[in-house]
Design a protein around this motif. Sequence first.
Motif, PDB file in Angstrom:
ATOM      1  N   ILE A 201      40.854  35.174  42.873  1.00 44.66           N
ATOM      2  CA  ILE A 201      39.622  35.046  42.091  1.00 44.66           C
ATOM      3  C   ILE A 201      39.002  36.421  41.881  1.00 44.66           C
ATOM      4  O   ILE A 201      38.671  36.826  40.752  1.00 44.66           O
ATOM      5  CB  ILE A 201      38.621  34.112  42.806  1.00 44.66           C
ATOM      6  CG1 ILE A 201      39.070  32.652  42.700  1.00 44.66           C
ATOM      7  CG2 ILE A 201      37.216  34.275  42.212  1.00 44.66           C
ATOM      8  CD1 ILE A 201      38.211  31.686  43.486  1.00 44.66           C
ATOM      9  N   THR A 202      38.843  37.168  42.981  1.00 42.74           N
ATOM     10  CA  THR A 202      38.218  38.491  42.896  1.00 42.74           C
ATOM     11  C   THR A 202      39.026  39.437  42.016  1.00 42.74           C
ATOM     12  O   THR A 202      38.481  40.135  41.147  1.00 42.74           O
ATOM     13  CB  THR A 202      38.066  39.084  44.309  1.00 42.74           C
ATOM     14  OG1 THR A 202      37.238  38.219  45.100  1.00 42.74           O
ATOM     15  CG2 THR A 202      37.437  40.463  44.254  1.00 42.74           C
ATOM     16  N   ALA A 203      40.343  39.460  42.223  1.00 44.87           N
ATOM     17  CA  ALA A 203      41.186  40.366  41.435  1.00 44.87           C
ATOM     18  C   ALA A 203      41.181  39.979  39.962  1.00 44.87           C
ATOM     19  O   ALA A 203      41.199  40.855  39.082  1.00 44.87           O
ATOM     20  CB  ALA A 203      42.611  40.350  41.985  1.00 44.87           C
ATOM     21  N   SER A 204      41.145  38.676  39.661  1.00 51.41           N
ATOM     22  CA  SER A 204      41.099  38.263  38.259  1.00 51.41           C
ATOM     23  C   SER A 204      39.775  38.653  37.615  1.00 51.41           C
ATOM     24  O   SER A 204      39.724  38.985  36.426  1.00 51.41           O
ATOM     25  CB  SER A 204      41.336  36.751  38.140  1.00 51.41           C
ATOM     26  OG  SER A 204      40.223  36.010  38.610  1.00 51.41           O
ATOM     27  N   LEU A 205      38.696  38.636  38.395  1.00 54.85           N
ATOM     28  CA  LEU A 205      37.405  39.111  37.869  1.00 54.85           C
ATOM     29  C   LEU A 205      37.474  40.599  37.550  1.00 54.85           C
ATOM     30  O   LEU A 205      36.867  41.067  36.575  1.00 54.85           O
ATOM     31  CB  LEU A 205      36.296  38.829  38.888  1.00 54.85           C
ATOM     32  CG  LEU A 205      35.932  37.353  39.070  1.00 54.85           C
ATOM     33  CD1 LEU A 205      35.064  37.164  40.307  1.00 54.85           C
ATOM     34  CD2 LEU A 205      35.220  36.798  37.836  1.00 54.85           C
ATOM     35  N   HIS A 206      38.229  41.339  38.347  1.00 53.42           N
ATOM     36  CA  HIS A 206      38.435  42.757  38.039  1.00 53.42           C
ATOM     37  C   HIS A 206      39.219  42.919  36.736  1.00 53.42           C
ATOM     38  O   HIS A 206      38.959  43.847  35.959  1.00 53.42           O
ATOM     39  CB  HIS A 206      39.183  43.444  39.184  1.00 53.42           C
ATOM     40  CG  HIS A 206      38.380  43.535  40.438  1.00 53.42           C
ATOM     41  ND1 HIS A 206      38.919  43.879  41.660  1.00 53.42           N
ATOM     42  CD2 HIS A 206      37.051  43.317  40.673  1.00 53.42           C
ATOM     43  CE1 HIS A 206      37.973  43.883  42.568  1.00 53.42           C
ATOM     44  NE2 HIS A 206      36.830  43.538  42.002  1.00 53.42           N
ATOM     45  N   ARG A 207      40.173  42.025  36.485  1.00 46.06           N
ATOM     46  CA  ARG A 207      40.952  42.108  35.245  1.00 46.06           C
ATOM     47  C   ARG A 207      40.058  41.870  34.035  1.00 46.06           C
ATOM     48  O   ARG A 207      40.298  42.422  32.963  1.00 46.06           O
ATOM     49  CB  ARG A 207      42.103  41.095  35.256  1.00 46.06           C
ATOM     50  CG  ARG A 207      43.083  41.233  36.415  1.00 46.06           C
ATOM     51  CD  ARG A 207      44.034  42.389  36.241  1.00 46.06           C
ATOM     52  NE  ARG A 207      43.411  43.715  36.221  1.00 46.06           N
ATOM     53  CZ  ARG A 207      42.937  44.347  37.305  1.00 46.06           C
ATOM     54  NH1 ARG A 207      42.991  43.770  38.484  1.00 46.06           N
ATOM     55  NH2 ARG A 207      42.395  45.548  37.202  1.00 46.06           N
TER      56      ARG A 207
ATOM     57  N   GLY B  39      46.068  47.893  32.587  1.00 46.08           N
ATOM     58  CA  GLY B  39      47.076  46.881  32.862  1.00 46.08           C
ATOM     59  C   GLY B  39      46.928  45.617  32.038  1.00 46.08           C
ATOM     60  O   GLY B  39      47.575  44.611  32.327  1.00 46.08           O
ATOM     61  N   ARG B  40      46.093  45.657  31.011  1.00 43.07           N
ATOM     62  CA  ARG B  40      45.830  44.442  30.231  1.00 43.07           C
ATOM     63  C   ARG B  40      47.113  43.853  29.645  1.00 43.07           C
ATOM     64  O   ARG B  40      47.230  42.629  29.501  1.00 43.07           O
ATOM     65  CB  ARG B  40      44.824  44.767  29.119  1.00 43.07           C
ATOM     66  CG  ARG B  40      44.449  43.630  28.177  1.00 43.07           C
ATOM     67  CD  ARG B  40      43.616  42.549  28.837  1.00 43.07           C
ATOM     68  NE  ARG B  40      42.395  43.033  29.396  1.00 43.07           N
ATOM     69  CZ  ARG B  40      41.268  43.259  28.712  1.00 43.07           C
ATOM     70  NH1 ARG B  40      41.239  43.069  27.401  1.00 43.07           N
ATOM     71  NH2 ARG B  40      40.179  43.670  29.330  1.00 43.07           N
ATOM     72  N   TRP B  41      48.094  44.730  29.329  1.00 44.28           N
ATOM     73  CA  TRP B  41      49.343  44.238  28.730  1.00 44.28           C
ATOM     74  C   TRP B  41      50.044  43.227  29.628  1.00 44.28           C
ATOM     75  O   TRP B  41      50.741  42.340  29.133  1.00 44.28           O
ATOM     76  CB  TRP B  41      50.281  45.414  28.442  1.00 44.28           C
ATOM     77  CG  TRP B  41      50.669  46.209  29.662  1.00 44.28           C
ATOM     78  CD1 TRP B  41      50.088  47.358  30.104  1.00 44.28           C
ATOM     79  CD2 TRP B  41      51.714  45.912  30.589  1.00 44.28           C
ATOM     80  NE1 TRP B  41      50.693  47.800  31.245  1.00 44.28           N
ATOM     81  CE2 TRP B  41      51.702  46.932  31.566  1.00 44.28           C
ATOM     82  CE3 TRP B  41      52.653  44.885  30.682  1.00 44.28           C
ATOM     83  CZ2 TRP B  41      52.587  46.956  32.639  1.00 44.28           C
ATOM     84  CZ3 TRP B  41      53.544  44.903  31.747  1.00 44.28           C
ATOM     85  CH2 TRP B  41      53.505  45.926  32.717  1.00 44.28           C
ATOM     86  N   ALA B  42      49.868  43.357  30.943  1.00 41.21           N
ATOM     87  CA  ALA B  42      50.553  42.449  31.862  1.00 41.21           C
ATOM     88  C   ALA B  42      49.888  41.080  31.940  1.00 41.21           C
ATOM     89  O   ALA B  42      50.475  40.132  32.463  1.00 41.21           O
ATOM     90  CB  ALA B  42      50.616  43.064  33.260  1.00 41.21           C
ATOM     91  N   TYR B  43      48.673  40.969  31.426  1.00 38.55           N
ATOM     92  CA  TYR B  43      47.901  39.724  31.543  1.00 38.55           C
ATOM     93  C   TYR B  43      47.408  39.239  30.183  1.00 38.55           C
ATOM     94  O   TYR B  43      46.449  38.466  30.113  1.00 38.55           O
ATOM     95  CB  TYR B  43      46.685  39.945  32.457  1.00 38.55           C
ATOM     96  CG  TYR B  43      47.028  40.511  33.812  1.00 38.55           C
ATOM     97  CD1 TYR B  43      47.428  39.681  34.855  1.00 38.55           C
ATOM     98  CD2 TYR B  43      46.971  41.871  34.042  1.00 38.55           C
ATOM     99  CE1 TYR B  43      47.741  40.200  36.100  1.00 38.55           C
ATOM    100  CE2 TYR B  43      47.289  42.407  35.283  1.00 38.55           C
ATOM    101  CZ  TYR B  43      47.675  41.563  36.306  1.00 38.55           C
ATOM    102  OH  TYR B  43      47.996  42.086  37.537  1.00 38.55           O
TER     103      TYR B  43
END
Length: 343
Positions: free
Chosen positions: A26-32, A38-42
């Motif tokens: 959850i926390t790491a996805s909020l960072h994304r 790194g947006r290309w990976a997600y």
Amino acid sequence: MLRIHFTDVDLARTRLAPAPDPLFEITASLHRLQSRKGRWAYTGWYRTAREQMRESGLERAVRDVLLPLCPRAAYFPDFLTPVDAVDGLDAGLESVLATPAERVRTEVGILDRTVGAPAWSRRLDALQARKQLVGLLRAYHRTVIAPHAERVQARIEAERAARCRGLLDGGVEGMLAGMGPMLRWRPPVLEVAYPRQAEDRDLHLNGRGLTLVPSYFNWGEPVAYADPGLPPVVWYSLLHEPEVPHTRDPGRSLTNLLGRARAIALCTASGGATTGEIARAAGISAPAASRHASALRDAGLVTSVRNGQTVLHTLTPTGAAVLRSALREADGAGSSRAEAAPS
């Protein structure tokens, strides 16, 4: 840099988490959501996550509550990612509720001194305020994380398989030696890359061992607790590969090597794909797709995880390297043909 100091007892007590840590994800996805890094990976996840938050009415709560509490900065409160969460979302949320009020006040104070904490966060030392936060975390996970659980678990399983090869070859030290590039084993110290703005520090395990948790949504540097008194945990990023469009021509070299259907199966698995998705991409039956996936798995190019009636296939590091090489060759051939064509 974080330097983690091991004893022989610590090596014996070091383990690799068997599943994603839902609260850290959850926390790491909020960072994304707060960074284009790194947006290309997600790309696919980012687009659907924004849509799902908007449709579920979570967009404002995420913006006003979760993002300020989990800034993409050198610090966010440790109590938001309790070690118990490796046992599941419910266990992790119970730990958030059980956090002593004094610890919550201390960590919110650190957040305020580091990047600034929202005024309402000072009320989180009260149980009722944390219950509301837990309800929001659960809703966010259900809406944004859970729909991607199969793909995330498949990537975690592929990572565990890769680390287990190091474990079989060289024990725990062999596993640690293969964790790079952000984790570097210099016996008896594990050097962990940290953000440049963070101060260098040393963590002595003193017989407690270390839990290593691969994370799908973390990007770049690994993360550890700021409080050295907490159970030692390091969350680290998976190796991400660009997703290949299912319609992409896998290239002559890969097709010659594997055959058309199997080459398409490998391309399709680059972003995680079910047997049915492979069948549709290659224009073959589901049993045929299953046989091709089995052949790729036997060759060490994909890994497969069953979840109920569904099997999800993802690339191993070897499979990713093979695909990258083949696609670079195909792109180079395409460029040569374009340059040779008359204008």
